[in-house]
Write a protein that holds these residues in place. Structure first.
Motif, PDB file in Angstrom:
ATOM      1  N   GLY A 101       0.798  -1.215   0.000  1.00 23.90           N
ATOM      2  CA  GLY A 101       0.000   0.000   0.000  1.00 23.90           C
ATOM      3  C   GLY A 101       0.826   1.259   0.000  1.00 23.90           C
ATOM      4  N   SER A 102       0.142   2.358   0.252  1.00 20.08           N
ATOM      5  CA  SER A 102       0.750   3.687   0.191  1.00 20.08           C
ATOM      6  C   SER A 102       0.929   4.236   1.594  1.00 20.08           C
ATOM      7  CB  SER A 102      -0.134   4.638  -0.619  1.00 20.08           C
ATOM      8  OG  SER A 102      -1.448   4.700  -0.076  1.00 20.08           O
ATOM      9  N   GLY A 103       2.109   4.736   1.831  1.00 22.86           N
ATOM     10  CA  GLY A 103       2.369   5.338   3.132  1.00 22.86           C
ATOM     11  C   GLY A 103       2.978   6.725   3.013  1.00 22.86           C
ATOM     12  N   GLY A 104       2.378   7.645   2.307  1.00 18.35           N
ATOM     13  CA  GLY A 104       1.061   7.481   1.732  1.00 18.35           C
ATOM     14  C   GLY A 104       0.961   8.166   0.401  1.00 18.35           C
ATOM     15  N   VAL A 105      -0.272   8.131  -0.137  1.00 16.89           N
ATOM     16  CA  VAL A 105      -0.644   8.990  -1.254  1.00 16.89           C
ATOM     17  C   VAL A 105      -0.996  10.360  -0.681  1.00 16.89           C
ATOM     18  CG1 VAL A 105      -2.537   9.464  -2.847  1.00 16.89           C
ATOM     19  CG2 VAL A 105      -1.381   7.271  -2.934  1.00 16.89           C
ATOM     20  N   ILE A 114      -4.420  -4.722  -0.807  1.00  9.82           N
ATOM     21  CA  ILE A 114      -4.080  -3.326  -1.061  1.00  9.82           C
ATOM     22  C   ILE A 114      -4.548  -2.431   0.089  1.00  9.82           C
ATOM     23  CG2 ILE A 114      -4.436  -1.368  -2.612  1.00  9.82           C
ATOM     24  CD1 ILE A 114      -2.700  -3.644  -3.774  1.00  9.82           C
ATOM     25  N   ASP A 115      -3.635  -1.577   0.587  1.00 12.86           N
ATOM     26  CA  ASP A 115      -3.942  -0.548   1.579  1.00 12.86           C
ATOM     27  C   ASP A 115      -3.844   0.825   0.921  1.00 12.86           C
ATOM     28  OD1 ASP A 115      -4.155  -2.342   3.747  1.00 12.86           O
ATOM     29  OD2 ASP A 115      -1.995  -2.241   4.137  1.00 12.86           O
ATOM     30  N   LEU A 116      -4.720   1.730   1.341  1.00 13.51           N
ATOM     31  CA  LEU A 116      -4.675   3.102   0.844  1.00 13.51           C
ATOM     32  C   LEU A 116      -4.432   4.039   2.020  1.00 13.51           C
ATOM     33  CD1 LEU A 116      -4.947   5.383  -1.161  1.00 13.51           C
ATOM     34  CD2 LEU A 116      -7.440   5.029  -1.180  1.00 13.51           C
TER      35      LEU A 116
END
Length: 342
Positions: A84-88, A113-115
């Motif tokens: 995932g994103s850390g972060g978007v 998937i993580d957001l």
């Protein structure tokens, strides 16, 4: 708290990875991406829970600017670990675009998937302007952007525009995390009943107050019944304290370059920082990197136990900015030995 209870705590919570896809002095982004895939596969085999990549722009030492693209690449080269994103950095993007991108990722890699979302630009203001092409969106719009994004995944929340829908994205259950280095996102995450990740690796003084605020303001939601706080921390582990201290000079030089506004690729370690930094810079870095855990297995064990006790973290995200890739792999191995109790 007894040492036995501390050790049990160390072995009872998940450990995860934050990779900044560092670009070293001796290579470029393509080399960085190869190392990222190798590290993701390695940490997956070691039992880490998540592998997150961070959005930064116009930084010559970080290659993860196209974060969702790199997430897809890493997910395709692994099989179990959550990616995932850390972060978007949501203010840099239209929420619809992020819904479509992560809807695509979740459709390709279901359940993995993580957001993670941040409200800072992840860059300087001139670059932020270039990313947004003159748009007025900024950190102050973050709550509204968050709600718009969530409505694309779940239209029952009340769509921002009933004529615009996210395909793919709509109907998918993608975990949304809020990221922060202060109290703002902590409180928002609490009020929205979302998991929260705090950047203790560069904002150590605000860690405990932000986590306290998150837990005090938390309201159970469809996403989460009780607070879940993940805390990012720099960990440089090696066979001896002395070797770990030497490896950590890469991280110190990176932050020193940021202070001096002299950004450059990730530098190799040096035997000593004396003569490289001034006394003021040394104290500034000690403050900014104050939560960093550096040392041998035994040293790291005791410092991690203390860190978890102090923060009551539900999950720890390890960041290891180490120049030598084999030494970086070994650092994550040592941490894994600790959370496995071996």
């Amino acid at each position: 708290m007894s040492e036995q209870n501390q050790t049990s705590r160390l072995q009872s919570i998940p450990f995860s990875v934050l990779d900044l896809a560092p670009i070293r002095e001796d290579g470029g982004p393509a080399d960085s991406f190869k190392r990222t895939v190798d590290l993701a596969q390695h940490t997956e085999s070691l039992g880490y829970n998540r592998y997150w990549l961070a959005e930064h722009h116009n930084m010559p030492f970080i290659a993860s600017s196209a974060t969702s693209v790199l997430i897809g690449h890493v997910a395709s080269q692994t099989s179990r670990i959550k990616v995932g994103s850390g972060g978007v950095m949501l203010p840099n993007h239209a929420p619809l675009v992020i819904a479509e991108q992560f809807g695509t990722l979740e459709s390709l890699f279901p359940g993995r998937i993580d957001l993670g979302l941040g409200r800072a630009p992840g860059t300087d203001q001139l670059t932020a302007h270039a990313l947004r092409r003159g748009g007025q969106s900024g950190p102050h719009d973050f709550p509204d952007q968050l709600e718009e994004l969530r409505s694309y995944f779940d239209p029952s929340r009340g769509p921002a525009n009933p004529h615009v829908r996210a395909y793919p994205g709509e109907g998918l259950d993608i975990p949304i995390w809020l990221l922060g280095s202060s109290g703002y996102s902590a409180q928002l995450a609490g009020e929205e009943g979302l998991p929260f990740a705090f950047a203790s690796h560069f904002s150590p003084q605000d860690t405990v107050p932000a986590l306290d605020l998150y837990r005090r303001t938390f309201k159970p939601s469809g996403a989460l019944e009780k607070p879940h706080a993940m805390v990012g921390v720099n960990v440089i582990a090696a066979e001896t304290d002395e070797e770990a201290e030497r490896l950590a000079t890469t991280l110190q030089q990176q932050f020193l370059n940021l202070i001096r506004k002299n950004e450059s690729p990730l530098p190799p370690p040096v035997d000593s920082m004396e003569g490289i930094w001034t006394e003021w810079e040394k104290q500034a870095l000690k403050q900014q990197l104050g939560s960093s855990i550096i040392g041998s297995k035994e040293t790291v064990k005791h410092q991690l136990e203390s860190f978890i006790e102090k923060t009551s973290a539900d999950e720890v995200m390890v960041i290891s900015q180490i120049y030598n890739h084999e030494a970086r792999r070994r650092s994550y191995e040592i941490v894994a030995e600790l959370f496995k109790g071996v």
